[in-house]
Design a protein around this motif. Structure first.
Motif, PDB file in Angstrom:
ATOM      1  N   ILE A 139       0.845  -1.206   0.000  1.00 44.67           N
ATOM      2  CA  ILE A 139       0.000   0.000   0.000  1.00 44.67           C
ATOM      3  C   ILE A 139       0.879   1.255   0.000  1.00 44.67           C
ATOM      4  N   GLY A 140       1.966   1.216   0.791  1.00 44.00           N
ATOM      5  CA  GLY A 140       2.884   2.349   0.835  1.00 44.00           C
ATOM      6  C   GLY A 140       3.511   2.635  -0.518  1.00 44.00           C
ATOM      7  N   ARG A 141       3.897   1.581  -1.225  1.00 44.34           N
ATOM      8  CA  ARG A 141       4.509   1.765  -2.542  1.00 44.34           C
ATOM      9  C   ARG A 141       3.511   2.409  -3.503  1.00 44.34           C
ATOM     10  N   ALA A 142       2.235   1.983  -3.436  1.00 38.87           N
ATOM     11  CA  ALA A 142       1.205   2.589  -4.288  1.00 38.87           C
ATOM     12  C   ALA A 142       1.001   4.063  -3.932  1.00 38.87           C
ATOM     13  N   LEU A 143       0.985   4.389  -2.647  1.00 36.32           N
ATOM     14  CA  LEU A 143       0.798   5.772  -2.207  1.00 36.32           C
ATOM     15  C   LEU A 143       1.928   6.680  -2.675  1.00 36.32           C
ATOM     16  N   LEU A 144       3.155   6.168  -2.623  1.00 33.55           N
ATOM     17  CA  LEU A 144       4.321   6.982  -2.939  1.00 33.55           C
ATOM     18  C   LEU A 144       4.513   7.204  -4.437  1.00 33.55           C
ATOM     19  N   SER A 145       3.709   6.528  -5.270  1.00 38.05           N
ATOM     20  CA  SER A 145       3.780   6.749  -6.712  1.00 38.05           C
ATOM     21  C   SER A 145       3.012   8.008  -7.136  1.00 38.05           C
ATOM     22  N   ASN A 146       2.512   8.768  -6.142  1.00 40.42           N
ATOM     23  CA  ASN A 146       1.730   9.996  -6.388  1.00 40.42           C
ATOM     24  C   ASN A 146       0.494   9.721  -7.241  1.00 40.42           C
ATOM     25  N   PRO A 147      -0.362   8.775  -6.797  1.00 45.25           N
ATOM     26  CA  PRO A 147      -1.531   8.416  -7.606  1.00 45.25           C
ATOM     27  C   PRO A 147      -2.651   9.445  -7.500  1.00 45.25           C
ATOM     28  N   ARG A 148      -3.497   9.475  -8.532  1.00 47.44           N
ATOM     29  CA  ARG A 148      -4.734  10.256  -8.478  1.00 47.44           C
ATOM     30  C   ARG A 148      -5.837   9.453  -7.818  1.00 47.44           C
ATOM     31  N   PHE A 149      -5.725   8.118  -7.882  1.00 46.98           N
ATOM     32  CA  PHE A 149      -6.722   7.241  -7.268  1.00 46.98           C
ATOM     33  C   PHE A 149      -6.064   5.900  -6.993  1.00 46.98           C
ATOM     34  N   LEU A 150      -6.699   5.106  -6.125  1.00 49.37           N
ATOM     35  CA  LEU A 150      -6.171   3.796  -5.752  1.00 49.37           C
ATOM     36  C   LEU A 150      -7.089   2.688  -6.251  1.00 49.37           C
ATOM     37  N   LEU A 151      -6.484   1.604  -6.708  1.00 49.41           N
ATOM     38  CA  LEU A 151      -7.198   0.381  -7.075  1.00 49.41           C
ATOM     39  C   LEU A 151      -6.695  -0.713  -6.140  1.00 49.41           C
ATOM     40  N   MET A 152      -7.600  -1.369  -5.428  1.00 49.76           N
ATOM     41  CA  MET A 152      -7.207  -2.384  -4.445  1.00 49.76           C
ATOM     42  C   MET A 152      -7.931  -3.693  -4.747  1.00 49.76           C
ATOM     43  N   ASP A 153      -7.152  -4.720  -5.083  1.00 52.10           N
ATOM     44  CA  ASP A 153      -7.718  -6.005  -5.495  1.00 52.10           C
ATOM     45  C   ASP A 153      -7.584  -7.018  -4.357  1.00 52.10           C
ATOM     46  N   GLU A 154      -8.636  -7.164  -3.570  1.00 51.71           N
ATOM     47  CA  GLU A 154      -8.688  -8.118  -2.454  1.00 51.71           C
ATOM     48  C   GLU A 154      -7.397  -8.086  -1.620  1.00 51.71           C
ATOM     49  N   PRO A 155      -7.066  -6.923  -1.041  1.00 53.32           N
ATOM     50  CA  PRO A 155      -5.797  -6.803  -0.320  1.00 53.32           C
ATOM     51  C   PRO A 155      -5.745  -7.566   1.008  1.00 53.32           C
ATOM     52  N   LEU A 156      -6.870  -8.149   1.434  1.00 48.80           N
ATOM     53  CA  LEU A 156      -6.874  -8.905   2.697  1.00 48.80           C
ATOM     54  C   LEU A 156      -6.768 -10.410   2.472  1.00 48.80           C
ATOM     55  N   THR A 157      -6.612 -10.822   1.212  1.00 46.02           N
ATOM     56  CA  THR A 157      -6.537 -12.246   0.888  1.00 46.02           C
ATOM     57  C   THR A 157      -5.381 -12.924   1.630  1.00 46.02           C
ATOM     58  N   GLY A 158      -5.683 -14.047   2.256  1.00 48.64           N
ATOM     59  CA  GLY A 158      -4.643 -14.861   2.888  1.00 48.64           C
ATOM     60  C   GLY A 158      -4.195 -14.388   4.255  1.00 48.64           C
ATOM     61  N   LEU A 159      -4.822 -13.346   4.805  1.00 48.45           N
ATOM     62  CA  LEU A 159      -4.403 -12.833   6.108  1.00 48.45           C
ATOM     63  C   LEU A 159      -5.253 -13.434   7.226  1.00 48.45           C
ATOM     64  N   ASP A 160      -4.621 -13.669   8.392  1.00 50.76           N
ATOM     65  CA  ASP A 160      -5.394 -14.125   9.545  1.00 50.76           C
ATOM     66  C   ASP A 160      -6.162 -12.939  10.133  1.00 50.76           C
ATOM     67  N   ALA A 190     -19.056  -8.562   4.689  1.00 52.81           N
ATOM     68  CA  ALA A 190     -18.801  -7.775   5.902  1.00 52.81           C
ATOM     69  C   ALA A 190     -17.704  -6.736   5.654  1.00 52.81           C
ATOM     70  N   GLU A 191     -16.715  -7.136   4.890  1.00 54.65           N
ATOM     71  CA  GLU A 191     -15.590  -6.244   4.570  1.00 54.65           C
ATOM     72  C   GLU A 191     -16.071  -5.020   3.790  1.00 54.65           C
ATOM     73  N   VAL A 192     -16.844  -5.239   2.739  1.00 58.49           N
ATOM     74  CA  VAL A 192     -17.267  -4.101   1.917  1.00 58.49           C
ATOM     75  C   VAL A 192     -18.289  -3.237   2.657  1.00 58.49           C
ATOM     76  N   GLU A 193     -19.125  -3.842   3.495  1.00 63.21           N
ATOM     77  CA  GLU A 193     -20.087  -3.036   4.250  1.00 63.21           C
ATOM     78  C   GLU A 193     -19.381  -2.146   5.256  1.00 63.21           C
ATOM     79  N   ARG A 194     -18.250  -2.616   5.780  1.00 59.84           N
ATOM     80  CA  ARG A 194     -17.468  -1.795   6.722  1.00 59.84           C
ATOM     81  C   ARG A 194     -16.753  -0.641   6.008  1.00 59.84           C
ATOM     82  N   LEU A 195     -16.222  -0.912   4.814  1.00 61.68           N
ATOM     83  CA  LEU A 195     -15.332   0.047   4.162  1.00 61.68           C
ATOM     84  C   LEU A 195     -16.013   0.983   3.169  1.00 61.68           C
ATOM     85  N   ALA A 196     -17.002   0.471   2.439  1.00 61.02           N
ATOM     86  CA  ALA A 196     -17.455   1.170   1.231  1.00 61.02           C
ATOM     87  C   ALA A 196     -18.607   2.125   1.472  1.00 61.02           C
TER      88      ALA A 196
END
Length: 202
Positions: A139-160, A190-196
């Motif tokens: 996420i930090g690397r994406a932020l530091l690229s000076n983006p106009r917007f973020l695209l996040m593809d299931e960034p919680l996959t595989g995490l406990d 549950a994830e999208v209802e919390r975030l979106a």
């Protein structure tokens, strides 16, 4: 910053089609695996060319099949966070963050590391990171690229559960404090209802 997306692409025997027009905040593309969510994200990023359609972000036309517009990937300024962290194994965390960093960005490397809670990891190698730590570096690397917007593809996959919660809190801070529009893919209700603020079902 608004997203105006109306795209269609045939992939094998399947046609992926999606259309929405939304404002800023975090918007989730929600649906089961195989519904075409990642394909839509890739069409917005410019990694996959639609057969037909139009992509407009913040008033800038990035793709328009009728008008012959197809802005190159690097010029779209999308910060892309993939399912897997995709860190360079031969670079320490600091160098991974600095890769593709733009000097006129939203924050300095040190500020991003502090914001993401990874300042203590800067001298570590990717192989020594937990899944949650690796995702925060991504996420930090994406932020530091000076983006106009973020695209996040299931960034919680595989995490406990604990690591998921760490990354969820980071995404909430991005949404609330940084103010970048985020297009977020998930199959977890549950994830999208919390975030979106907006949920687009596919």
């Amino acid at each position: 910053m608004s997203f105006e997306v109306a795209v269609e692409r045939r992939l094998g025997d399947t046609v992926v089609a999606c259309a929405f027009h939304i404002g800023g905040g975090l918007t989730a593309l929600f649906g089961p695996s195989g519904a075409g969510k990642t394909s839509v994200l890739n069409m917005v990023a410019g990694l996959l060319r639609p057969d037909a359609g139009r992509v407009v972000v913040g008033g800038e036309v990035l793709f328009d099949s009728a008008g012959g517009v197809d802005v190159p990937v690097q010029a779209r300024r999308a910060g892309y966070v993939f399912q897997d962290a995709r860190l360079f194994p031969h670079l320490r965390v600091r160098e991974n963050l600095a890769y593709g960093m733009k000097p006129e960005g939203l924050m300095t490397l040190e500020e991003a590391a502090e914001f993401l809670g990874i300042a203590h990891l800067l001298n570590r190698w990717p192989r020594s990171l937990s899944g949650g730590e690796a995702h925060r570096v991504s996420i930090g690397r994406a932020l530091l690229s000076n983006p106009r917007f973020l695209l996040m593809d299931e960034p919680l996959t595989g995490l406990d559960r604990a690591r998921r919660e760490d990354v969820l809190r980071v995404i909430e801070r991005l949404r609330d404090e940084v103010g970048l529009p985020i297009l977020y893919v998930s199959h977890d209700r549950a994830e999208v209802e919390r975030l979106a603020g907006t949920i687009i079902e596919m």
